[in-house]
Scaffold this motif. Sequence first.
Motif, PDB file in Angstrom:
ATOM      1  N   LYS A 123       0.850  -1.184   0.000  1.00  0.00           N
ATOM      2  CA  LYS A 123       0.000   0.000   0.000  1.00  0.00           C
ATOM      3  C   LYS A 123       0.884   1.232   0.000  1.00  0.00           C
ATOM      4  O   LYS A 123       1.940   1.258   0.644  1.00  0.00           O
ATOM      5  CB  LYS A 123      -0.910   0.003   1.234  1.00  0.00           C
ATOM      6  CG  LYS A 123      -2.222   0.726   1.028  1.00  0.00           C
ATOM      7  CD  LYS A 123      -3.152  -0.082   0.124  1.00  0.00           C
ATOM      8  CE  LYS A 123      -4.507   0.577  -0.019  1.00  0.00           C
ATOM      9  NZ  LYS A 123      -5.388  -0.146  -0.960  1.00  0.00           N
ATOM     10  N   ILE A 124       0.439   2.264  -0.736  1.00  0.00           N
ATOM     11  CA  ILE A 124       1.153   3.539  -0.776  1.00  0.00           C
ATOM     12  C   ILE A 124       0.221   4.604  -0.227  1.00  0.00           C
ATOM     13  O   ILE A 124      -0.899   4.786  -0.728  1.00  0.00           O
ATOM     14  CB  ILE A 124       1.590   3.895  -2.211  1.00  0.00           C
ATOM     15  CG1 ILE A 124       2.550   2.836  -2.752  1.00  0.00           C
ATOM     16  CG2 ILE A 124       2.251   5.277  -2.241  1.00  0.00           C
ATOM     17  CD1 ILE A 124       2.928   3.040  -4.216  1.00  0.00           C
ATOM     18  N   ALA A 135      -1.420  11.909  -6.844  1.00  0.00           N
ATOM     19  CA  ALA A 135      -0.620  10.696  -6.971  1.00  0.00           C
ATOM     20  C   ALA A 135      -1.003   9.905  -8.220  1.00  0.00           C
ATOM     21  O   ALA A 135      -0.134   9.346  -8.906  1.00  0.00           O
ATOM     22  CB  ALA A 135      -0.786   9.832  -5.721  1.00  0.00           C
ATOM     23  N   GLU A 136      -2.284   9.865  -8.528  1.00  0.00           N
ATOM     24  CA  GLU A 136      -2.736   9.164  -9.744  1.00  0.00           C
ATOM     25  C   GLU A 136      -2.164   9.824 -10.988  1.00  0.00           C
ATOM     26  O   GLU A 136      -1.798   9.137 -11.948  1.00  0.00           O
ATOM     27  CB  GLU A 136      -4.263   9.154  -9.797  1.00  0.00           C
ATOM     28  CG  GLU A 136      -4.906   8.201  -8.801  1.00  0.00           C
ATOM     29  CD  GLU A 136      -6.416   8.174  -8.937  1.00  0.00           C
ATOM     30  OE1 GLU A 136      -6.916   8.240 -10.075  1.00  0.00           O
ATOM     31  OE2 GLU A 136      -7.106   8.101  -7.904  1.00  0.00           O
ATOM     32  N   ARG A 137      -2.078  11.161 -10.970  1.00  0.00           N
ATOM     33  CA  ARG A 137      -1.508  11.866 -12.123  1.00  0.00           C
ATOM     34  C   ARG A 137      -0.028  11.531 -12.294  1.00  0.00           C
ATOM     35  O   ARG A 137       0.506  11.632 -13.404  1.00  0.00           O
ATOM     36  CB  ARG A 137      -1.683  13.381 -11.973  1.00  0.00           C
ATOM     37  CG  ARG A 137      -3.115  13.857 -12.130  1.00  0.00           C
ATOM     38  CD  ARG A 137      -3.166  15.322 -12.514  1.00  0.00           C
ATOM     39  NE  ARG A 137      -2.549  16.192 -11.515  1.00  0.00           N
ATOM     40  CZ  ARG A 137      -3.205  16.747 -10.510  1.00  0.00           C
ATOM     41  NH1 ARG A 137      -4.499  16.524 -10.364  1.00  0.00           N
ATOM     42  NH2 ARG A 137      -2.578  17.536  -9.656  1.00  0.00           N
ATOM     43  N   LYS A 144      -3.499   0.664  -5.289  1.00  0.00           N
ATOM     44  CA  LYS A 144      -2.459   0.676  -4.255  1.00  0.00           C
ATOM     45  C   LYS A 144      -2.563   1.883  -3.341  1.00  0.00           C
ATOM     46  O   LYS A 144      -1.936   1.925  -2.292  1.00  0.00           O
ATOM     47  CB  LYS A 144      -1.070   0.673  -4.903  1.00  0.00           C
ATOM     48  CG  LYS A 144      -0.483  -0.701  -5.128  1.00  0.00           C
ATOM     49  CD  LYS A 144       1.014  -0.610  -5.357  1.00  0.00           C
ATOM     50  CE  LYS A 144       1.619  -2.000  -5.414  1.00  0.00           C
ATOM     51  NZ  LYS A 144       3.095  -1.974  -5.459  1.00  0.00           N
ATOM     52  N   LEU A 145      -3.319   2.884  -3.749  1.00  0.00           N
ATOM     53  CA  LEU A 145      -3.324   4.174  -3.058  1.00  0.00           C
ATOM     54  C   LEU A 145      -4.293   4.236  -1.886  1.00  0.00           C
ATOM     55  O   LEU A 145      -5.379   3.669  -1.923  1.00  0.00           O
ATOM     56  CB  LEU A 145      -3.684   5.291  -4.043  1.00  0.00           C
ATOM     57  CG  LEU A 145      -2.554   5.929  -4.840  1.00  0.00           C
ATOM     58  CD1 LEU A 145      -3.119   6.887  -5.868  1.00  0.00           C
ATOM     59  CD2 LEU A 145      -1.572   6.652  -3.933  1.00  0.00           C
ATOM     60  N   ASP A 146      -3.886   4.955  -0.877  1.00  0.00           N
ATOM     61  CA  ASP A 146      -4.758   5.339   0.224  1.00  0.00           C
ATOM     62  C   ASP A 146      -4.171   6.604   0.830  1.00  0.00           C
ATOM     63  O   ASP A 146      -3.106   7.065   0.417  1.00  0.00           O
ATOM     64  CB  ASP A 146      -4.870   4.225   1.262  1.00  0.00           C
ATOM     65  CG  ASP A 146      -6.157   4.326   2.092  1.00  0.00           C
ATOM     66  OD1 ASP A 146      -6.820   5.384   2.043  1.00  0.00           O
ATOM     67  OD2 ASP A 146      -6.492   3.360   2.786  1.00  0.00           O
TER      68      ASP A 146
END
Length: 359
Positions: A123-124, A135-137, A144-146
Amino acid sequence: MRRTRILFSIEDFKTQFWGRELSKYNCEIVHNGKKIYSRIIIIISGFFQGRRIHGFVFRYLNDNESLYESTLFFLRDFLTIFVCKILGVKIIWLMHNIDQETHHNHPILSRIRRKMVGLASNKIFVTDPNLIEVAERYGIKKKKLDWTCFGEVKRGELNQKNVELKEKIVRFKESLMRLGNSKVIVGLCVSEPAKKKNHYLRADSIIGKCEEDDDYCVGLVMIGNYPEGREFESAKERMTTTPYILLIEESFSVNEEFISEQIDFFYRGLTDQSVAYTLYVAAGLGKPMIVQNTGALPLIVDRENLGYVIDDKETGTPDKIVSYIQSWNPDYTQPFLKERSWEIGAKKLLQAIQKNEDD
Protein backbone atom coordinates in the motif's frame (compact mmCIF):
# COMPACT_ATOMS: atom_id res chain seq x y z
CA MET A 1 -6.20 -10.73 19.70
CA ARG A 2 -2.62 -10.76 18.41
CA ARG A 3 -0.25 -7.88 19.07
CA THR A 4 0.68 -6.08 15.86
CA ARG A 5 4.25 -4.82 15.56
CA ILE A 6 5.23 -2.08 13.14
CA LEU A 7 8.71 -0.87 12.26
CA PHE A 8 9.11 2.62 10.76
CA SER A 9 12.17 3.51 8.68
CA ILE A 10 12.31 6.98 10.23
CA GLU A 11 11.48 7.94 13.80
CA ASP A 12 10.44 11.51 14.55
CA PHE A 13 7.62 13.34 16.33
CA LYS A 14 5.13 12.12 13.73
CA THR A 15 6.07 8.50 14.39
CA GLN A 16 5.75 9.20 18.10
CA PHE A 17 2.22 10.58 17.83
CA TRP A 18 1.03 7.83 15.48
CA GLY A 19 2.59 5.35 17.92
CA ARG A 20 0.62 6.74 20.86
CA GLU A 21 -2.61 6.16 18.99
CA LEU A 22 -1.59 2.74 17.70
CA SER A 23 -0.87 1.58 21.25
CA LYS A 24 -4.61 1.87 21.96
CA TYR A 25 -5.24 -0.92 19.44
CA ASN A 26 -2.77 -3.48 20.81
CA CYS A 27 -0.11 -2.29 18.40
CA GLU A 28 3.55 -1.71 19.17
CA ILE A 29 6.00 0.58 17.37
CA VAL A 30 9.31 -1.29 17.38
CA HIS A 31 12.32 0.95 17.90
CA ASN A 32 14.55 1.20 14.84
CA GLY A 33 18.26 0.93 15.65
CA LYS A 34 20.77 3.61 14.71
CA LYS A 35 22.98 1.48 12.46
CA ILE A 36 22.27 1.38 8.75
CA TYR A 37 21.46 -2.35 8.82
CA SER A 38 19.56 -2.39 12.15
CA ARG A 39 16.11 -2.69 10.56
CA ILE A 40 17.09 -5.91 8.75
CA ILE A 41 18.45 -7.49 11.94
CA ILE A 42 15.29 -6.47 13.84
CA ILE A 43 12.98 -8.02 11.22
CA ILE A 44 14.94 -11.31 11.03
CA SER A 45 15.55 -11.69 14.78
CA GLY A 46 11.94 -10.80 15.56
CA PHE A 47 10.73 -13.59 13.27
CA PHE A 48 12.80 -16.25 15.06
CA GLN A 49 12.28 -14.89 18.60
CA GLY A 50 8.50 -14.80 18.50
CA ARG A 51 8.28 -11.03 18.10
CA ARG A 52 7.40 -10.95 14.43
CA ILE A 53 7.25 -7.61 12.65
CA HIS A 54 3.93 -7.41 10.80
CA GLY A 55 4.49 -4.19 8.89
CA PHE A 56 7.46 -2.14 7.71
CA VAL A 57 6.78 1.51 6.84
CA PHE A 58 9.08 3.32 4.43
CA ARG A 59 9.05 7.06 4.97
CA TYR A 60 11.45 9.71 3.63
CA LEU A 61 13.78 8.31 0.96
CA ASN A 62 16.22 11.21 0.95
CA ASP A 63 19.82 10.62 -0.08
CA ASN A 64 22.84 12.79 0.67
CA GLU A 65 25.76 14.30 -1.20
CA SER A 66 27.91 11.19 -0.87
CA LEU A 67 27.27 8.74 -3.72
CA TYR A 68 28.77 5.95 -1.61
CA GLU A 69 26.37 6.52 1.29
CA SER A 70 23.41 7.01 -1.06
CA THR A 71 24.24 3.67 -2.69
CA LEU A 72 24.33 2.06 0.75
CA PHE A 73 20.84 3.47 1.44
CA PHE A 74 19.63 1.92 -1.82
CA LEU A 75 21.15 -1.48 -1.01
CA ARG A 76 19.73 -1.38 2.52
CA ASP A 77 16.25 -0.73 1.13
CA PHE A 78 16.66 -3.53 -1.41
CA LEU A 79 17.63 -5.99 1.34
CA THR A 80 14.81 -4.73 3.56
CA ILE A 81 12.29 -5.44 0.80
CA PHE A 82 13.82 -8.86 0.11
CA VAL A 83 13.64 -9.89 3.78
CA CYS A 84 10.10 -8.53 4.18
CA LYS A 85 8.87 -10.50 1.17
CA ILE A 86 10.53 -13.72 2.37
CA LEU A 87 9.14 -13.39 5.92
CA GLY A 88 5.68 -12.13 4.98
CA VAL A 89 6.04 -8.59 6.37
CA LYS A 90 3.64 -6.08 4.84
CA ILE A 91 5.42 -3.15 3.16
CA ILE A 92 3.87 0.30 3.39
CA TRP A 93 5.25 3.39 1.68
CA LEU A 94 4.21 6.55 3.46
CA MET A 95 4.91 8.89 0.56
CA HIS A 96 5.54 12.32 2.06
CA ASN A 97 6.65 13.66 -1.34
CA ILE A 98 4.73 12.44 -4.39
CA ASP A 99 6.95 13.77 -7.15
CA GLN A 100 10.46 13.58 -5.71
CA GLU A 101 12.35 13.55 -2.44
CA THR A 102 13.28 16.80 -0.73
CA HIS A 103 16.98 15.88 -0.97
CA HIS A 104 17.82 14.03 -4.18
CA ASN A 105 21.49 14.68 -4.88
CA HIS A 106 21.69 11.71 -7.26
CA PRO A 107 18.46 11.93 -9.29
CA ILE A 108 18.79 8.67 -11.25
CA LEU A 109 19.56 6.61 -8.15
CA SER A 110 16.77 8.38 -6.26
CA ARG A 111 14.22 7.61 -9.01
CA ILE A 112 15.25 3.95 -9.14
CA ARG A 113 15.00 3.70 -5.36
CA ARG A 114 11.52 5.25 -5.31
CA LYS A 115 10.38 2.99 -8.15
CA MET A 116 11.68 -0.09 -6.31
CA VAL A 117 9.89 0.84 -3.07
CA GLY A 118 6.70 1.65 -4.97
CA LEU A 119 6.62 -1.69 -6.80
CA ALA A 120 7.32 -3.63 -3.59
CA SER A 121 4.75 -1.84 -1.45
CA ASN A 122 1.45 -3.47 -0.53
CA LYS A 123 0.00 0.00 0.00
CA ILE A 124 1.15 3.54 -0.78
CA PHE A 125 -0.13 6.32 1.44
CA VAL A 126 -0.22 10.01 0.61
CA THR A 127 -0.49 12.44 3.51
CA ASP A 128 -3.84 14.05 2.70
CA PRO A 129 -7.03 12.81 0.99
CA ASN A 130 -6.76 15.66 -1.53
CA LEU A 131 -3.48 14.21 -2.79
CA ILE A 132 -4.97 10.92 -4.04
CA GLU A 133 -5.73 12.50 -7.42
CA VAL A 134 -2.26 14.08 -7.54
CA ALA A 135 -0.62 10.70 -6.97
CA GLU A 136 -2.74 9.16 -9.74
CA ARG A 137 -1.51 11.87 -12.12
CA TYR A 138 2.04 10.75 -11.30
CA GLY A 139 1.22 7.22 -12.41
CA ILE A 140 0.57 5.50 -9.09
CA LYS A 141 -2.08 2.79 -9.42
CA LYS A 142 -5.35 3.61 -7.69
CA LYS A 143 -5.71 0.15 -6.16
CA LYS A 144 -2.46 0.68 -4.26
CA LEU A 145 -3.32 4.17 -3.06
CA ASP A 146 -4.76 5.34 0.22
CA TRP A 147 -4.32 8.36 2.46
CA THR A 148 -3.25 8.98 5.99
CA CYS A 149 -2.82 12.25 7.86
CA PHE A 150 -1.18 14.11 10.72
CA GLY A 151 -2.82 15.82 13.67
CA GLU A 152 -2.37 18.70 16.07
CA VAL A 153 0.64 18.97 18.36
CA LYS A 154 0.41 21.14 21.44
CA ARG A 155 3.72 22.95 21.76
CA GLY A 156 4.72 22.59 25.39
CA GLU A 157 8.28 23.86 25.22
CA LEU A 158 8.66 27.43 26.40
CA ASN A 159 12.21 28.64 26.79
CA GLN A 160 14.13 31.90 26.80
CA LYS A 161 14.49 31.77 23.02
CA ASN A 162 10.73 32.03 22.60
CA VAL A 163 10.46 34.82 25.15
CA GLU A 164 13.14 36.74 23.23
CA LEU A 165 11.39 35.94 19.95
CA LYS A 166 8.14 37.44 21.17
CA GLU A 167 9.99 40.59 22.24
CA LYS A 168 11.67 40.81 18.81
CA ILE A 169 8.32 40.56 17.05
CA VAL A 170 6.85 43.31 19.23
CA ARG A 171 9.81 45.57 18.43
CA PHE A 172 9.53 44.66 14.74
CA LYS A 173 5.87 45.72 14.67
CA GLU A 174 6.75 48.96 16.46
CA SER A 175 9.43 49.68 13.84
CA LEU A 176 6.84 49.26 11.06
CA MET A 177 4.48 51.63 12.82
CA ARG A 178 7.25 54.23 12.97
CA LEU A 179 7.33 54.05 9.16
CA GLY A 180 3.82 55.53 9.14
CA ASN A 181 1.81 52.31 9.27
CA SER A 182 -0.80 52.59 12.00
CA LYS A 183 -2.10 49.06 11.34
CA VAL A 184 0.39 46.21 10.98
CA ILE A 185 -0.38 42.67 9.75
CA VAL A 186 2.42 40.18 10.46
CA GLY A 187 3.02 36.70 9.09
CA LEU A 188 5.28 33.93 10.34
CA CYS A 189 7.45 31.53 8.34
CA VAL A 190 9.50 28.99 10.32
CA SER A 191 11.52 26.78 8.03
CA GLU A 192 14.51 24.48 7.62
CA PRO A 193 16.64 25.02 4.49
CA ALA A 194 15.60 23.13 1.35
CA LYS A 195 15.63 24.22 -2.27
CA LYS A 196 12.00 23.17 -2.78
CA LYS A 197 10.89 25.92 -0.36
CA ASN A 198 10.33 28.90 -2.62
CA HIS A 199 9.15 31.12 0.22
CA TYR A 200 12.87 31.82 0.62
CA LEU A 201 12.77 33.34 -2.88
CA ARG A 202 9.33 34.94 -2.91
CA ALA A 203 8.87 36.33 0.62
CA ASP A 204 9.50 39.94 -0.37
CA SER A 205 6.65 39.75 -2.91
CA ILE A 206 3.97 39.52 -0.20
CA ILE A 207 5.13 42.30 2.13
CA GLY A 208 5.05 46.10 2.12
CA LYS A 209 2.75 49.05 2.50
CA CYS A 210 -0.80 48.70 1.21
CA GLU A 211 -1.94 50.94 -1.63
CA GLU A 212 -5.72 50.87 -1.18
CA ASP A 213 -5.53 51.63 2.54
CA ASP A 214 -2.12 53.09 3.31
CA ASP A 215 -2.72 52.83 7.06
CA TYR A 216 -2.02 49.11 6.67
CA CYS A 217 1.16 47.24 5.90
CA VAL A 218 2.17 43.57 5.79
CA GLY A 219 5.34 42.37 7.49
CA LEU A 220 6.89 38.92 7.80
CA VAL A 221 8.97 37.15 10.44
CA MET A 222 11.22 34.51 8.87
CA ILE A 223 13.01 32.05 11.15
CA GLY A 224 15.60 29.57 9.93
CA ASN A 225 18.78 29.32 7.90
CA TYR A 226 18.80 29.99 4.16
CA PRO A 227 19.56 27.23 1.64
CA GLU A 228 22.88 27.39 -0.17
CA GLY A 229 23.15 28.56 -3.76
CA ARG A 230 23.53 31.78 -5.73
CA GLU A 231 19.78 32.25 -6.23
CA PHE A 232 19.11 31.94 -2.51
CA GLU A 233 22.02 34.21 -1.60
CA SER A 234 20.61 36.90 -3.87
CA ALA A 235 17.15 36.49 -2.34
CA LYS A 236 18.57 36.61 1.17
CA GLU A 237 20.22 39.94 0.39
CA ARG A 238 16.84 41.34 -0.67
CA MET A 239 15.15 40.03 2.48
CA THR A 240 17.74 41.63 4.76
CA THR A 241 17.47 45.06 3.15
CA THR A 242 13.70 45.53 3.42
CA PRO A 243 12.31 46.88 6.71
CA TYR A 244 9.20 44.73 6.27
CA ILE A 245 10.98 41.42 6.94
CA LEU A 246 12.48 40.30 10.24
CA LEU A 247 14.96 37.58 9.27
CA ILE A 248 16.22 35.46 12.18
CA GLU A 249 18.82 33.01 10.88
CA GLU A 250 18.69 30.54 13.72
CA SER A 251 17.29 27.05 14.14
CA PHE A 252 15.35 26.46 17.34
CA SER A 253 12.03 25.04 18.52
CA VAL A 254 9.46 27.78 18.05
CA ASN A 255 6.43 27.78 20.36
CA GLU A 256 3.88 29.16 17.91
CA GLU A 257 1.12 29.14 20.52
CA PHE A 258 3.14 31.43 22.82
CA ILE A 259 3.66 34.04 20.08
CA SER A 260 0.30 33.57 18.33
CA GLU A 261 -1.19 36.84 19.61
CA GLN A 262 1.53 38.67 17.66
CA ILE A 263 0.94 36.71 14.44
CA ASP A 264 -1.89 37.18 11.91
CA PHE A 265 -1.06 34.46 9.37
CA PHE A 266 1.41 31.71 8.46
CA TYR A 267 3.31 31.82 5.18
CA ARG A 268 4.61 28.92 3.06
CA GLY A 269 5.74 28.16 -0.46
CA LEU A 270 6.67 24.66 -1.69
CA THR A 271 7.42 23.58 -5.25
CA ASP A 272 6.84 19.87 -4.67
CA GLN A 273 3.78 17.70 -4.12
CA SER A 274 3.89 17.44 -0.34
CA VAL A 275 2.02 18.60 2.77
CA ALA A 276 3.61 21.19 5.04
CA TYR A 277 2.96 20.45 8.71
CA THR A 278 2.50 24.21 9.07
CA LEU A 279 -1.08 23.64 7.85
CA TYR A 280 -1.85 21.86 11.12
CA VAL A 281 -0.03 24.44 13.22
CA ALA A 282 -1.95 27.30 11.62
CA ALA A 283 -5.31 25.50 11.76
CA GLY A 284 -4.79 24.57 15.40
CA LEU A 285 -4.26 28.24 16.26
CA GLY A 286 -7.15 29.41 14.07
CA LYS A 287 -4.82 31.35 11.75
CA PRO A 288 -4.99 31.49 7.94
CA MET A 289 -2.29 30.20 5.61
CA ILE A 290 -0.89 32.41 2.87
CA VAL A 291 0.74 30.16 0.26
CA GLN A 292 2.47 30.52 -3.09
CA ASN A 293 0.67 29.01 -6.06
CA THR A 294 3.13 26.13 -6.52
CA GLY A 295 3.16 22.47 -5.52
CA ALA A 296 0.32 20.70 -3.70
CA LEU A 297 -0.33 23.29 -0.98
CA PRO A 298 -2.66 25.51 -3.05
CA LEU A 299 -4.96 22.56 -3.75
CA ILE A 300 -5.37 21.75 -0.05
CA VAL A 301 -5.56 25.35 1.16
CA ASP A 302 -8.17 26.26 -1.42
CA ARG A 303 -10.38 23.16 -1.03
CA GLU A 304 -10.25 23.14 2.76
CA ASN A 305 -10.73 26.92 3.09
CA LEU A 306 -7.52 27.25 5.08
CA GLY A 307 -6.22 30.50 3.61
CA TYR A 308 -5.29 32.50 0.54
CA VAL A 309 -3.33 31.37 -2.53
CA ILE A 310 -1.03 33.98 -4.09
CA ASP A 311 -0.69 34.10 -7.84
CA ASP A 312 2.78 35.24 -8.86
CA LYS A 313 1.28 37.29 -11.70
CA GLU A 314 -1.04 39.33 -9.52
CA THR A 315 -0.22 42.76 -8.13
CA GLY A 316 -1.24 44.46 -4.90
CA THR A 317 -0.57 41.34 -2.83
CA PRO A 318 -0.35 43.15 0.55
CA ASP A 319 -3.82 44.67 -0.05
CA LYS A 320 -5.26 41.28 -0.91
CA ILE A 321 -3.71 39.65 2.15
CA VAL A 322 -5.12 42.34 4.44
CA SER A 323 -8.56 42.04 2.82
CA TYR A 324 -8.53 38.26 3.24
CA ILE A 325 -7.44 38.40 6.87
CA GLN A 326 -10.13 40.97 7.68
CA SER A 327 -12.75 38.49 6.44
CA TRP A 328 -11.11 35.47 8.08
CA ASN A 329 -13.07 33.34 10.55
CA PRO A 330 -11.08 30.92 12.78
CA ASP A 331 -14.00 28.46 12.55
CA TYR A 332 -12.97 27.80 8.95
CA THR A 333 -10.27 25.44 10.22
CA GLN A 334 -12.54 23.16 12.26
CA PRO A 335 -13.70 20.79 9.47
CA PHE A 336 -10.07 20.25 8.43
CA LEU A 337 -9.02 19.36 11.98
CA LYS A 338 -12.12 17.22 12.62
CA GLU A 339 -11.45 15.06 9.57
CA ARG A 340 -7.72 14.66 10.32
CA SER A 341 -6.08 13.51 13.52
CA TRP A 342 -3.24 11.29 14.68
CA GLU A 343 -5.81 8.62 15.56
CA ILE A 344 -7.40 8.69 12.10
CA GLY A 345 -3.98 8.50 10.45
CA ALA A 346 -2.78 5.68 12.70
CA LYS A 347 -5.91 3.58 12.14
CA LYS A 348 -5.52 3.88 8.37
CA LEU A 349 -1.96 2.54 8.59
CA LEU A 350 -2.95 -0.27 10.94
CA GLN A 351 -5.86 -1.39 8.74
CA ALA A 352 -3.53 -1.69 5.75
CA ILE A 353 -1.07 -3.85 7.70
CA GLN A 354 -3.73 -6.08 9.22
CA LYS A 355 -5.52 -6.70 5.94
CA ASN A 356 -5.04 -10.32 4.88
CA GLU A 357 -4.84 -10.01 1.16
CA ASP A 358 -2.41 -7.92 -0.84
CA ASP A 359 -3.85 -5.09 -2.93
